[in-house]
Design a protein around this motif. Structure first.
Motif, mmCIF file in Angstrom:
data_model
loop_
_atom_site.group_PDB
_atom_site.id
_atom_site.type_symbol
_atom_site.label_atom_id
_atom_site.label_comp_id
_atom_site.label_asym_id
_atom_site.label_seq_id
_atom_site.Cartn_x
_atom_site.Cartn_y
_atom_site.Cartn_z
ATOM 1 N N PRO A 18 0.833 -1.202 0.000
ATOM 2 C CA PRO A 18 0.000 0.000 0.000
ATOM 3 C C PRO A 18 0.874 1.261 0.000
ATOM 4 O O PRO A 18 2.000 1.259 0.506
ATOM 5 C CB PRO A 18 -0.796 -0.112 1.295
ATOM 6 C CG PRO A 18 0.017 -1.003 2.168
ATOM 7 C CD PRO A 18 0.767 -1.929 1.257
ATOM 8 N N ILE A 19 0.369 2.303 -0.585
ATOM 9 C CA ILE A 19 1.103 3.561 -0.651
ATOM 10 C C ILE A 19 0.173 4.677 -0.186
ATOM 11 O O ILE A 19 -1.026 4.663 -0.472
ATOM 12 C CB ILE A 19 1.623 3.826 -2.073
ATOM 13 C CG1 ILE A 19 2.475 5.090 -2.110
ATOM 14 C CG2 ILE A 19 0.527 3.872 -3.074
ATOM 15 C CD1 ILE A 19 3.207 5.279 -3.405
ATOM 16 N N SER A 20 0.712 5.608 0.543
ATOM 17 C CA SER A 20 -0.108 6.710 1.044
ATOM 18 C C SER A 20 -0.435 7.668 -0.097
ATOM 19 O O SER A 20 0.344 7.807 -1.047
ATOM 20 C CB SER A 20 0.613 7.442 2.163
ATOM 21 O OG SER A 20 1.671 8.211 1.639
ATOM 22 N N PRO A 21 -1.568 8.340 -0.015
ATOM 23 C CA PRO A 21 -1.915 9.315 -1.057
ATOM 24 C C PRO A 21 -0.884 10.441 -1.178
ATOM 25 O O PRO A 21 -0.627 10.929 -2.270
ATOM 26 C CB PRO A 21 -3.267 9.855 -0.605
ATOM 27 C CG PRO A 21 -3.838 8.792 0.262
ATOM 28 C CD PRO A 21 -2.664 8.138 0.927
ATOM 29 N N LEU A 22 -0.291 10.829 -0.047
ATOM 30 C CA LEU A 22 0.719 11.887 -0.086
ATOM 31 C C LEU A 22 1.972 11.429 -0.836
ATOM 32 O O LEU A 22 2.551 12.188 -1.619
ATOM 33 C CB LEU A 22 1.085 12.329 1.334
ATOM 34 C CG LEU A 22 2.093 13.458 1.440
ATOM 35 C CD1 LEU A 22 1.560 14.711 0.752
ATOM 36 C CD2 LEU A 22 2.405 13.751 2.887
ATOM 37 N N ALA A 23 2.390 10.189 -0.633
ATOM 38 C CA ALA A 23 3.551 9.664 -1.346
ATOM 39 C C ALA A 23 3.264 9.563 -2.842
ATOM 40 O O ALA A 23 4.137 9.856 -3.673
ATOM 41 C CB ALA A 23 3.946 8.304 -0.786
ATOM 42 N N LEU A 24 2.051 9.169 -3.195
ATOM 43 C CA LEU A 24 1.679 9.072 -4.604
ATOM 44 C C LEU A 24 1.651 10.457 -5.254
ATOM 45 O O LEU A 24 2.162 10.647 -6.356
ATOM 46 C CB LEU A 24 0.325 8.381 -4.739
ATOM 47 C CG LEU A 24 -0.106 7.970 -6.129
ATOM 48 C CD1 LEU A 24 0.900 7.011 -6.740
ATOM 49 C CD2 LEU A 24 -1.476 7.353 -6.090
ATOM 50 N N LEU A 25 1.078 11.427 -4.561
ATOM 51 C CA LEU A 25 1.041 12.790 -5.075
ATOM 52 C C LEU A 25 2.451 13.360 -5.199
ATOM 53 O O LEU A 25 2.774 14.047 -6.165
ATOM 54 C CB LEU A 25 0.183 13.676 -4.177
ATOM 55 C CG LEU A 25 0.054 15.132 -4.619
ATOM 56 C CD1 LEU A 25 -0.644 15.220 -5.964
ATOM 57 C CD2 LEU A 25 -0.690 15.932 -3.572
ATOM 58 N N SER A 26 3.301 13.067 -4.233
ATOM 59 C CA SER A 26 4.688 13.539 -4.285
ATOM 60 C C SER A 26 5.420 12.955 -5.483
ATOM 61 O O SER A 26 6.177 13.663 -6.167
ATOM 62 C CB SER A 26 5.426 13.169 -3.006
ATOM 63 O OG SER A 26 4.849 13.790 -1.897
ATOM 64 N N ALA A 27 5.223 11.682 -5.750
ATOM 65 C CA ALA A 27 5.858 11.042 -6.902
ATOM 66 C C ALA A 27 5.357 11.666 -8.203
ATOM 67 O O ALA A 27 6.150 11.935 -9.120
ATOM 68 C CB ALA A 27 5.598 9.542 -6.894
ATOM 69 N N LYS A 28 4.059 11.913 -8.298
ATOM 70 C CA LYS A 28 3.499 12.538 -9.489
ATOM 71 C C LYS A 28 4.050 13.945 -9.674
ATOM 72 O O LYS A 28 4.417 14.339 -10.778
ATOM 73 C CB LYS A 28 1.977 12.614 -9.397
ATOM 74 C CG LYS A 28 1.252 11.351 -9.721
ATOM 75 C CD LYS A 28 -0.228 11.650 -9.620
ATOM 76 C CE LYS A 28 -1.089 10.568 -10.137
ATOM 77 N NZ LYS A 28 -2.511 10.933 -10.053
ATOM 78 N N LEU A 29 4.094 14.706 -8.582
ATOM 79 C CA LEU A 29 4.578 16.081 -8.654
ATOM 80 C C LEU A 29 6.041 16.127 -9.065
ATOM 81 O O LEU A 29 6.429 16.914 -9.942
ATOM 82 C CB LEU A 29 4.374 16.779 -7.314
ATOM 83 C CG LEU A 29 4.762 18.249 -7.260
ATOM 84 C CD1 LEU A 29 3.900 19.059 -8.206
ATOM 85 C CD2 LEU A 29 4.615 18.774 -5.845
ATOM 86 N N PHE A 30 6.869 15.289 -8.464
ATOM 87 C CA PHE A 30 8.285 15.259 -8.811
ATOM 88 C C PHE A 30 8.485 14.863 -10.273
ATOM 89 O O PHE A 30 9.289 15.462 -10.990
ATOM 90 C CB PHE A 30 9.049 14.312 -7.885
ATOM 91 C CG PHE A 30 10.518 14.329 -8.108
ATOM 92 C CD1 PHE A 30 11.290 15.407 -7.719
ATOM 93 C CD2 PHE A 30 11.144 13.264 -8.740
ATOM 94 C CE1 PHE A 30 12.656 15.429 -7.952
ATOM 95 C CE2 PHE A 30 12.509 13.270 -8.974
ATOM 96 C CZ PHE A 30 13.268 14.362 -8.576
ATOM 97 N N GLY A 31 7.762 13.857 -10.730
ATOM 98 C CA GLY A 31 7.869 13.435 -12.127
ATOM 99 C C GLY A 31 7.397 14.507 -13.091
ATOM 100 O O GLY A 31 8.019 14.735 -14.131
ATOM 101 N N ALA A 32 6.300 15.185 -12.744
ATOM 102 C CA ALA A 32 5.769 16.233 -13.612
ATOM 103 C C ALA A 32 6.729 17.408 -13.709
ATOM 104 O O ALA A 32 6.964 17.949 -14.799
ATOM 105 C CB ALA A 32 4.414 16.697 -13.094
ATOM 106 N N VAL A 33 7.307 17.805 -12.587
ATOM 107 C CA VAL A 33 8.259 18.919 -12.598
ATOM 108 C C VAL A 33 9.522 18.531 -13.364
ATOM 109 O O VAL A 33 10.058 19.329 -14.148
ATOM 110 C CB VAL A 33 8.576 19.364 -11.151
ATOM 111 C CG1 VAL A 33 9.767 20.294 -11.105
ATOM 112 C CG2 VAL A 33 7.357 20.026 -10.534
ATOM 113 N N ALA A 34 10.002 17.320 -13.162
ATOM 114 C CA ALA A 34 11.203 16.869 -13.881
ATOM 115 C C ALA A 34 10.955 16.818 -15.385
ATOM 116 O O ALA A 34 11.778 17.285 -16.181
ATOM 117 C CB ALA A 34 11.637 15.500 -13.366
ATOM 118 N N GLY A 35 9.826 16.272 -15.798
ATOM 119 C CA GLY A 35 9.502 16.212 -17.221
ATOM 120 C C GLY A 35 9.331 17.589 -17.836
ATOM 121 O O GLY A 35 9.770 17.843 -18.964
#
Length: 109
Positions: free
Chosen positions: A5-22
């Protein structure tokens, strides 16, 4: 995908980091003509990465055959980066297509 299981905050953080990097890579890859264009490109890429990061990550992982070996945060990170990187290219193609529709007959660029 692993069953951890993954927390919603960790999932949002991963999405945000990937979006900013891209988005940062897309701005650096094809240099904008000014600050305004750079800001628009960066924000458009970041939003596209956040919105379409999850589905894009799943699609890419299934297409390449390693979906079962990645965690949800890795899929979100990968998908967000890919979606934000591709967003400006797709918008550029769409813009050129629309510009071509409204050119007067016989006009050349």
């Amino acid at each position: 995908m692993t069953a951890d299981p993954i927390s919603p905050l960790a999932l949002l953080s991963a999405k945000l980091f990937g979006a900013v990097a891209g988005s940062a890579i897309s701005v650096a890859y094809l240099l904008p003509s000014g600050r305004r264009e750079a800001a628009i490109r960066f924000l458009a890429g970041a939003v596209m990465g956040l919105v379409f990061g999850g589905p894009a990550g799943l699609m890419l992982a299934e297409h390449f055959g390693f979906a079962s070996r990645l965690s949800a945060s890795e899929l979100a990170l990968m998908g967000s980066a890919a979606a934000s990187l591709c967003a400006w290219g797709a918008l550029g193609v769409l813009t050129r297509f629309i510009d071509g529709l409204f050119q007067p007959a016989g006009a050349k660029r």
